[in-house]
Write an enzyme that holds these catalytic residues in place. Structure first.
Site, PDB file in Angstrom:
ATOM      1  N   MET A   1       0.843  -1.191   0.000  1.00 32.38           N
ATOM      2  CA  MET A   1       0.000   0.000   0.000  1.00 32.38           C
ATOM      3  C   MET A   1       0.873   1.234   0.000  1.00 32.38           C
ATOM      4  O   MET A   1       1.943   1.239   0.556  1.00 32.38           O
ATOM      5  CB  MET A   1      -0.858   0.023   1.265  1.00 32.38           C
ATOM      6  CG  MET A   1      -1.770  -1.161   1.380  1.00 32.38           C
ATOM      7  SD  MET A   1      -2.764  -1.039   2.871  1.00 32.38           S
ATOM      8  CE  MET A   1      -3.540  -2.615   2.811  1.00 32.38           C
ATOM      9  N   LEU A 211      -7.059   0.098  -0.178  1.00 31.22           N
ATOM     10  CA  LEU A 211      -6.964   1.127   0.841  1.00 31.22           C
ATOM     11  C   LEU A 211      -7.119   0.474   2.206  1.00 31.22           C
ATOM     12  O   LEU A 211      -7.837  -0.514   2.355  1.00 31.22           O
ATOM     13  CB  LEU A 211      -8.069   2.182   0.669  1.00 31.22           C
ATOM     14  CG  LEU A 211      -8.085   3.010  -0.620  1.00 31.22           C
ATOM     15  CD1 LEU A 211      -9.289   3.947  -0.616  1.00 31.22           C
ATOM     16  CD2 LEU A 211      -6.808   3.815  -0.762  1.00 31.22           C
ATOM     17  N   ASP A 212      -6.462   1.045   3.202  1.00 34.16           N
ATOM     18  CA  ASP A 212      -6.675   0.564   4.566  1.00 34.16           C
ATOM     19  C   ASP A 212      -8.157   0.623   4.890  1.00 34.16           C
ATOM     20  O   ASP A 212      -8.877   1.507   4.420  1.00 34.16           O
ATOM     21  CB  ASP A 212      -5.909   1.436   5.564  1.00 34.16           C
ATOM     22  CG  ASP A 212      -4.405   1.296   5.418  1.00 34.16           C
ATOM     23  OD1 ASP A 212      -3.954   0.330   4.791  1.00 34.16           O
ATOM     24  OD2 ASP A 212      -3.687   2.171   5.937  1.00 34.16           O
ATOM     25  N   ARG A 213      -8.601  -0.294   5.735  1.00 39.06           N
ATOM     26  CA  ARG A 213     -10.025  -0.383   6.048  1.00 39.06           C
ATOM     27  C   ARG A 213     -10.568   0.934   6.598  1.00 39.06           C
ATOM     28  O   ARG A 213     -11.679   1.356   6.241  1.00 39.06           O
ATOM     29  CB  ARG A 213     -10.275  -1.511   7.051  1.00 39.06           C
ATOM     30  CG  ARG A 213     -11.749  -1.707   7.378  1.00 39.06           C
ATOM     31  CD  ARG A 213     -11.971  -2.932   8.222  1.00 39.06           C
ATOM     32  NE  ARG A 213     -11.495  -2.788   9.578  1.00 39.06           N
ATOM     33  CZ  ARG A 213     -12.215  -2.237  10.566  1.00 39.06           C
ATOM     34  NH1 ARG A 213     -13.431  -1.767  10.305  1.00 39.06           N
ATOM     35  NH2 ARG A 213     -11.731  -2.155  11.778  1.00 39.06           N
ATOM     36  N   ARG A 311       1.411   6.489   6.713  1.00 39.90           N
ATOM     37  CA  ARG A 311       1.217   6.445   8.162  1.00 39.90           C
ATOM     38  C   ARG A 311       2.550   6.283   8.893  1.00 39.90           C
ATOM     39  O   ARG A 311       2.795   6.930   9.921  1.00 39.90           O
ATOM     40  CB  ARG A 311       0.267   5.301   8.512  1.00 39.90           C
ATOM     41  CG  ARG A 311      -1.112   5.455   7.903  1.00 39.90           C
ATOM     42  CD  ARG A 311      -1.917   4.163   7.945  1.00 39.90           C
ATOM     43  NE  ARG A 311      -2.222   3.738   9.302  1.00 39.90           N
ATOM     44  CZ  ARG A 311      -2.894   2.625   9.582  1.00 39.90           C
ATOM     45  NH1 ARG A 311      -3.321   1.840   8.588  1.00 39.90           N
ATOM     46  NH2 ARG A 311      -3.138   2.302  10.831  1.00 39.90           N
TER      47      ARG A 311
END
Length: 481
Positions: A1, A211-213, A311
């Site tokens: 990601m 995408l991250d949840r 992140r």
């Protein structure tokens, strides 16, 4: 990601993702069913016969038989799934050969106590080569195991999945926060792939990136293998520009800030990464857009696509995303990972993160598989009704989602809003006498639990560009309640 997204290759990688969920073990054929016809056992008396594995169906995909496993309902601003019966199945791993079923369940499937598996075996829910299993049976190579469970999925937001673009090549959606892209862990029907299939009639989609949840924004799918390969090639040749926005802690520095710290995945099971000299090279460029006295809105341009890149780089810079449940916690020490400092080993960090999330009953924020040890040992295929157990029931006046699930009929609108009557549904699912989850009374997550302030704003490639609107938390004068 890339921070929130990672690009997945063409057809082969897509099949790997789908097959891990749909057909976890070698030798499954047809619709996830192993061969059941037994030739006569020509071996000596008492020598247990094991059928040979069947051929794998490489063309498997999610279809109406999967979408019809259960139904959605809407309650308290959440999209929920009625519990349903589901098969987790696998062929015997090499390390299991010579061990009893009881030993394997005790050591590798610790999500339930051994007493549960004893009762499940007596109820016929654990099967070996399609026969009721005795937990004292010693496993052999190619033994096929099937474990029927009463499956509960965590709720997600009831915000609609808006289609930004749909043509003969791609489907592009604006993904709400809290909804995973594809089945993983405890999520199956509450995923983008299943919602698109069940409510929009869009199946056979190829994942281009994820995408991250808890992140939101632009999410692309290819409709054909050829398009998937073409877009994957653009990504590999660095011809795709990705733009994100996020809200970070504190006042972010002015000007263009570039972070090129290497990132290492320290646990694929849990899905945690950190800056480390042995990590993979990556680059992210940041630009502050606004500051409200407490937090900053930052524009992010990832030039590579490492897991959780945005992140992790923001954490390293000392400005983690305000509500990042993994990278902005005390588990990383007093400085929360700033500068890559960590006052504990990676194993200690992972244990602290998992323990903290388990204590808060929020383990779904970590990418832990709740039905296995995280090693693809225990993935599922089709839903079933166990012996002597009824399926989830709905009274005649309690309808589920208005879309005709499993019919393949797409909505005329680009987004599906739950109606008032749907939101007022008072479901009465049938409880399962062996299911531990049925005995728990879980509090619904709040809106704050379902979102992380990270949004995929734009993806741009050769002759195409897809973008979404800024979320409300990205406004310059926004203040958190």
């Amino acid at each position: 990601m890339s921070g929130a997204a990672s690009v997945v290759g063409g057809g082969d990688k897509r099949k790997k993702i789908e097959e891990e969920e749909e057909e976890s073990a070698l030798g499954i054929k047809g619709h996830g069913q192993p061969p059941t016809k037994k030739p006569r056992n020509k071996k000596g008396k008492g020598d247990r016969y094991v059928p040979p594995p069947g051929k794998k169906n490489l063309g498997i995909s999610f279809g109406h038989q999967h979408f019809n496993e259960t139904k959605y309902y809407f309650e308290n601003g959440l999209r929920k799934v009625f519990p349903y019966y589901f098969d987790f199945q696998t062929y015997c791993k090499g390390r299991w050969v010579g061990k009893t079923l009881r030993e394997v369940f005790s050591s590798e499937f610790r999500i339930e106590p051994i007493e549960y598996y004893n009762q499940a075996a007596k109820a016929g829910r654990i099967r070996l080569n399609e026969e009721p299993a005795d937990l004292n049976t010693v496993l052999k190579n190619n033994d096929f195991m099937r474990n029927t469970v009463h499956r509960h999925e965590p709720p997600v937001t009831d915000q609609p999945l808006t289609i930004l673009t749909q043509n003969q090549e791609v489907v592009v959606v604006d993904k709400p926060a809290s909804i995973p892209v594809h089945p993983c862990g405890r999520f199956r029907h509450n995923t983008v792939i299943f919602i698109l299939g069940k409510e929009h009639g869009l199946t056979e989609l190829h994942t281009i990136h994820r995408l991250d949840r808890l992140a939101s924004g632009v999410l692309m799918f290819a409709k054909t293998v050829e398009v998937s390969k073409k877009m994957d090639q653009q990504v590999r040749e660095r011809q795709v520009q990705k733009e994100y926005v996020c809200r970070v802690q504190g006042e972010f520095p002015d000007g263009e800030i570039t972070c090129e710290e290497p990132i290492l995945t320290i646990s694929y099971k849990v899905g945690v990464c950190r800056v480390h000299p042995k990590g993979k090279p990556c680059k992210t460029v940041f630009q502050k857009l606004s500051y409200n006295g407490v937090s900053s809105v930052v524009h992010c341009s990832p030039y590579t696509g490492r897991t959780h890149q945005i992140r992790v780089h923001l954490q390293y810079l000392g400005h983690p995303i305000v509500n990042d449940p993994v990278y902005n916690t005390e588990a990383w020490g007093p400085n929360r990972g700033k500068g890559g400092t960590l006052d504990r080993t990676d194993d200690e960090l992972l244990k602290t993160l998992v323990d903290d999330h388990r204590l808060k009953e929020s383990l779904d924020l970590l990418e832990v598989d709740h039905h296995c040890t995280g090693e693809d040992d225990h993935k599922g295929s089709t839903n079933v009704t166990p012996p002597h157990v009824g399926q989830t029931e709905l009274s005649a006046n309690k309808k589920s989602n208005g879309a005709e699930e499993g019919t393949g009929k797409a909505s005329d609108d680009n987004s599906l809003e739950p109606t008032a009557s749907e939101c007022e549904v008072k479901p009465v699912p049938v409880k399962d006498n062996l299911c531990g989850e049925c005995k728990l009374l879980r509090k619904d997550p709040s809106a704050k639990d379902l979102i992380m302030y990270l949004h995929a704003l734009k993806y741009k490639g050769l002759e195409w560009e897809y973008s979404s609107s800024l979320p409300n938390w990205a406004a310059a004068d926004w203040e958190e309640d």
